[in-house]
Scaffold this motif. Structure first.
Motif, PDB file in Angstrom:
ATOM      1  N   LEU A 121       0.833  -1.201   0.000  1.00 17.26           N
ATOM      2  CA  LEU A 121       0.000   0.000   0.000  1.00 17.26           C
ATOM      3  C   LEU A 121       0.869   1.252   0.000  1.00 17.26           C
ATOM      4  CD1 LEU A 121      -2.823  -1.021   2.497  1.00 17.26           C
ATOM      5  CD2 LEU A 121      -3.204  -0.182   0.173  1.00 17.26           C
ATOM      6  N   ALA A 122       0.696   2.092  -1.028  1.00 16.03           N
ATOM      7  CA  ALA A 122       1.597   3.238  -1.198  1.00 16.03           C
ATOM      8  C   ALA A 122       1.474   4.244  -0.066  1.00 16.03           C
ATOM      9  CB  ALA A 122       1.319   3.910  -2.545  1.00 16.03           C
ATOM     10  N   PHE A 123       0.264   4.399   0.493  1.00 15.15           N
ATOM     11  CA  PHE A 123       0.118   5.405   1.538  1.00 15.15           C
ATOM     12  C   PHE A 123       0.689   4.943   2.876  1.00 15.15           C
ATOM     13  CE2 PHE A 123      -3.698   2.976   2.398  1.00 15.15           C
ATOM     14  CZ  PHE A 123      -4.031   3.212   3.720  1.00 15.15           C
ATOM     15  N   LEU A 124       1.180   3.680   2.908  1.00 16.24           N
ATOM     16  CA  LEU A 124       1.818   3.161   4.118  1.00 16.24           C
ATOM     17  C   LEU A 124       3.322   2.957   3.925  1.00 16.24           C
ATOM     18  CD1 LEU A 124      -0.753   0.391   5.200  1.00 16.24           C
ATOM     19  CD2 LEU A 124      -0.663   2.785   5.918  1.00 16.24           C
ATOM     20  N   ASN A 125       3.883   3.452   2.824  1.00 18.47           N
ATOM     21  CA  ASN A 125       5.265   3.089   2.486  1.00 18.47           C
ATOM     22  C   ASN A 125       6.329   3.921   3.189  1.00 18.47           C
ATOM     23  OD1 ASN A 125       5.212   5.534   1.109  1.00 18.47           O
ATOM     24  ND2 ASN A 125       5.205   4.601  -0.937  1.00 18.47           N
ATOM     25  N   GLN A 126       5.923   4.825   4.070  1.00 16.27           N
ATOM     26  CA  GLN A 126       6.915   5.645   4.784  1.00 16.27           C
ATOM     27  C   GLN A 126       6.336   6.096   6.121  1.00 16.27           C
ATOM     28  OE1 GLN A 126       8.337   8.983   2.534  1.00 16.27           O
ATOM     29  NE2 GLN A 126       9.420   9.899   4.256  1.00 16.27           N
ATOM     30  N   THR A 162      -5.664   8.272  -1.717  1.00 13.18           N
ATOM     31  CA  THR A 162      -4.269   7.873  -1.846  1.00 13.18           C
ATOM     32  C   THR A 162      -3.751   8.226  -3.241  1.00 13.18           C
ATOM     33  OG1 THR A 162      -4.345   5.644  -2.818  1.00 13.18           O
ATOM     34  CG2 THR A 162      -5.017   5.860  -0.519  1.00 13.18           C
ATOM     35  N   GLU A 163      -2.434   8.146  -3.416  1.00 11.42           N
ATOM     36  CA  GLU A 163      -1.837   8.458  -4.717  1.00 11.42           C
ATOM     37  C   GLU A 163      -2.112   7.398  -5.759  1.00 11.42           C
ATOM     38  OE1 GLU A 163       1.965   7.417  -2.251  1.00 11.42           O
ATOM     39  OE2 GLU A 163      -0.156   7.802  -1.778  1.00 11.42           O
ATOM     40  N   GLU A 164      -2.696   6.273  -5.361  1.00  6.00           N
ATOM     41  CA  GLU A 164      -3.024   5.208  -6.307  1.00  6.00           C
ATOM     42  C   GLU A 164      -4.525   4.911  -6.317  1.00  6.00           C
ATOM     43  OE1 GLU A 164       1.024   2.655  -6.761  1.00  6.00           O
ATOM     44  OE2 GLU A 164      -0.238   2.114  -5.051  1.00  6.00           O
ATOM     45  N   GLY A 165      -5.311   5.934  -6.026  1.00  8.18           N
ATOM     46  CA  GLY A 165      -6.758   5.785  -6.062  1.00  8.18           C
ATOM     47  C   GLY A 165      -7.380   5.889  -4.689  1.00  8.18           C
ATOM     48  N   GLN A 248       1.250  -8.032  -2.050  1.00 12.62           N
ATOM     49  CA  GLN A 248       2.536  -7.590  -2.582  1.00 12.62           C
ATOM     50  C   GLN A 248       2.551  -7.809  -4.092  1.00 12.62           C
ATOM     51  OE1 GLN A 248       4.754  -6.048  -0.886  1.00 12.62           O
ATOM     52  NE2 GLN A 248       4.830  -6.776   1.231  1.00 12.62           N
ATOM     53  N   PRO A 249       3.361  -7.047  -4.842  1.00 17.95           N
ATOM     54  CA  PRO A 249       3.432  -7.230  -6.303  1.00 17.95           C
ATOM     55  C   PRO A 249       3.854  -8.636  -6.714  1.00 17.95           C
ATOM     56  CG  PRO A 249       4.446  -5.154  -5.663  1.00 17.95           C
ATOM     57  CD  PRO A 249       4.159  -5.895  -4.397  1.00 17.95           C
ATOM     58  N   THR A 250       4.528  -9.351  -5.844  1.00 17.03           N
ATOM     59  CA  THR A 250       4.972 -10.708  -6.156  1.00 17.03           C
ATOM     60  C   THR A 250       3.841 -11.720  -6.159  1.00 17.03           C
ATOM     61  OG1 THR A 250       5.426 -11.128  -3.820  1.00 17.03           O
ATOM     62  CG2 THR A 250       7.241 -10.240  -5.151  1.00 17.03           C
ATOM     63  N   VAL A 364      -7.279  -0.556  -3.831  1.00 17.49           N
ATOM     64  CA  VAL A 364      -6.051  -0.017  -4.415  1.00 17.49           C
ATOM     65  C   VAL A 364      -4.958  -1.072  -4.300  1.00 17.49           C
ATOM     66  CG1 VAL A 364      -6.663   2.387  -3.910  1.00 17.49           C
ATOM     67  CG2 VAL A 364      -5.354   1.062  -2.233  1.00 17.49           C
ATOM     68  N   PRO A 365      -3.873  -0.929  -5.069  1.00 14.37           N
ATOM     69  CA  PRO A 365      -2.776  -1.901  -4.962  1.00 14.37           C
ATOM     70  C   PRO A 365      -2.282  -2.044  -3.528  1.00 14.37           C
ATOM     71  CG  PRO A 365      -2.458  -0.486  -6.875  1.00 14.37           C
ATOM     72  CD  PRO A 365      -3.612   0.085  -6.115  1.00 14.37           C
TER      73      PRO A 365
END
Length: 551
Positions: A121-126, A162-165, A248-250, A364-365
């Motif tokens: 999740l992009a909004f949790l990446n930092q 979020t930045e991805e929707g 995860q993308p994997t 979202v991803p």
């Protein structure tokens, strides 16, 4: 004490300013047609009163009539009168079938702990990253004009921009749901609504439904404890109830349930306190949330994840796909990863709260649904009810709009705001923009999800294990305070005493499967209230037809 607290809330709720902000929060709130604007605008800080086409009129409160007197006949050519009357008869939209009464607020999600090993999740990446959000809190069964603090479930919806929707969370005040078989949804809703004949709430229907769907007893144990009557939305813990997936993308993933713990502390009302509060202020929870934010006392919740490894799902002591069961923290500990703070009130309730639309399908991803049948079925009707209420283009409304979206096949329809100009309405096309690789797509996690089997018409069955968690909670109530078990018995009796005798007897039998002493106490208290109601009714109205009494 309660009355003093209520008075403070009422007195500090709203302070109006002289400046009126008519913006709707969208980046294109003011649209100017191509070319120069030939219309003469009023000076700054002033307005003309106009017809919908922008034509100024001098006396909007007057009406065209024959004769300069009160009894003159009105004229159909009075465009302003016809227009304002037409608008007011069309300005209501259908209310939500459930969650009709609600309050909304803007806020922010802050990532407090790194859980990138679980999700992309992009909004949790930092750690420290913040994401804007909008929330809507509500009761469930009541109509839009119903009281806030009645005994009912509570819904808590969050829309993360979020930045991805847009990611929507549609959560619950209780740790579990009422049913686990999707086809029971309409009956669950109707059993809590008004009787089709009398148009009154029907305790017989409510208890009859749960007598035939005993998996819901786990929920009823919470509903009829004092947790079923929270002081306000700010003092309530929040639960995802369903199992989702961190992905995860994997293609790897973890199952997850989300828990939000209120930073204000849990505060509940007794049945009698609830009755008093509803009589004093039917909108108390809405008023309390608005007033707290208005004076800078921003409510917040700490956000936790309960992580389940896919290989552990089948050996879990609780079926993780059963929404009527709570996941024990002893087996699945709470892992903190964020904080939600509500810090801004809406400017216009209808535009921002009533038109807000939440749906489980807004994924979202890094976040996905699981095989939980209740979350699976929620993918469809939550969006469909918004199409009915708001139209097919409801995602284009400013409150529902993501930062970015592109799909040339979604065109036209009523109230279309963004129609992509002259771009071809199919994909791919010769004249469209270059489609580039995003940072990540929505992933479909494959591991643990390879199904081979026959199509079946399945309905879950009640087993002895359905009474384990209700029994555990009954025992926990004794540890929560000396009055909690007694309050539960009184709360149940206050409702069950309105049901007919046959339904009451079936309910006692179900409670007996939880605990014999509990069943006996509920039966004695309920039958005592039934007798009192009958005696009071006969004293007030004289001899009555027994069919009108809960005998």
């Amino acid at each position: 004490m309660l009355c003093t607290y209520l008075l403070c809330i009422i007195l500090t709720t709203v302070h109006l300013t002289n400046a009126i902000d008519t913006s709707d929060g969208s980046p294109d709130a003011f649209f100017t047609p191509a070319g120069s604007n030939p219309q003469k605008l009023p000076p700054p800080g002033a307005d003309y009163y106009t017809l919908p086409n922008g034509c100024p009129i001098d006396n909007p409160l007057g009406t065209l009539r024959l004769g300069n007197q009160l009894n003159g006949n009105l004229l159909l050519q009075d465009i302003n009168l016809i227009d304002v009357l037409t608008h007011i008869t069309h300005e209501r939209i259908p209310e939500r079938i459930v969650h009709a009464k609600g309050a909304g607020a803007y806020g922010v999600f802050e990532t407090t702990h790194d859980i990138s090993n679980y999700t992309s999740l992009a909004f949790l990446n930092q750690v420290g990253k913040t994401t804007p959000l909008f929330s809507r809190f509500s009761t469930v069964a009541g109509e839009k004009g119903s009281a806030d603090n009645v005994r009912d479930a509570r819904g808590f919806a969050f829309k993360f921009y979020t930045e991805e929707g847009n990611l929507d969370w549609l959560f619950f005040g209780a740790p579990m749901f009422q049913i686990r078989d999707p086809a029971k949804f309409p009956s669950l809703v109707h059993a809590q609504k008004r009787d089709p004949s009398s148009n009154l709430k029907n305790e017989t229907a409510f208890w009859d439904f749960f007598n035939h769907n005993a998996e819901g007893l786990n929920f009823l144990m919470r509903l009829f404890s004092d947790q079923g009557t929270p002081l306000s939305y700010r003092y309530t813990d929040i639960h995802s109830i369903n199992t989702y997936k961190f992905t995860q993308p994997t293609g790897e993933f973890k199952y997850v349930r989300i828990v939000l713990k209120t930073d204000q502390g849990v505060r509940n009302l007794t049945h009698d306190q609830m009755t008093t509060l509803v009589g004093m202020d039917a909108d108390f929870s809405t008023r309390d949330l608005y007033a707290a934010i208005d004076k800078g006392d921003y409510p917040s919740w700490t956000v936790y994840a309960q992580i389940i490894n896919p290989e552990d799902a089948e050996s879990s002591p609780v079926n993780i796909f059963d929404a009527t069961r709570e996941l024990p923290e002893s087996d699945f500990p709470l892992i903190p990863f964020g904080k939600i703070t509500l810090n801004r009130n809406p400017k216009n309730y209808f535009t921002e709260v009533e038109q807000s639309a939440f749906q489980v399908a807004n994924l979202v991803p890094g976040w996905d649904v699981s095989a939980d049948p209740i979350v699976q079925v929620r993918l469809f009707p939550y969006g469909d009810t918004q199409r009915y209420r708001l139209g097919i283009n409801f995602p284009q409304l400013p409150i529902n709009r993501p930062f970015y979206s592109y799909n040339p096949t979604r065109r036209d329809g009523a109230n279309n705001i963004i129609n992509l100009g002259n771009l071809p309405n199919y994909f791919p096309n010769y004249n469209g923009p270059q489609i580039v690789q995003p940072a990540q797509y929505r992933q479909t996690a494959e591991q643990h999800m390879r199904w081979i089997g026959n199509v079946t018409n399945f309905q879950s069955q009640i087993t002895d294990s359905d009474f384990d968690q209700p029994r555990d909670y009954w025992n926990q109530l004794a540890d929560m305070g000396p009055d909690q078990q007694g309050n539960f018995i009184y709360n149940v009796a206050s409702s069950l005493s309105g049901a007919n005798k046959g339904v009451r007897q079936e309910t006692y039998a179900l409670f007996r499967k939880i605990n014999g002493d509990l069943a006996s106490a509920v039966q004695n208290r309920t039958e005592g209230l039934v007798l009192k109601k009958c005696q009071a009714a006969k004293a007030m109205y004289g001899q009555m037809d027994n069919s009108s009494l809960p005998m």
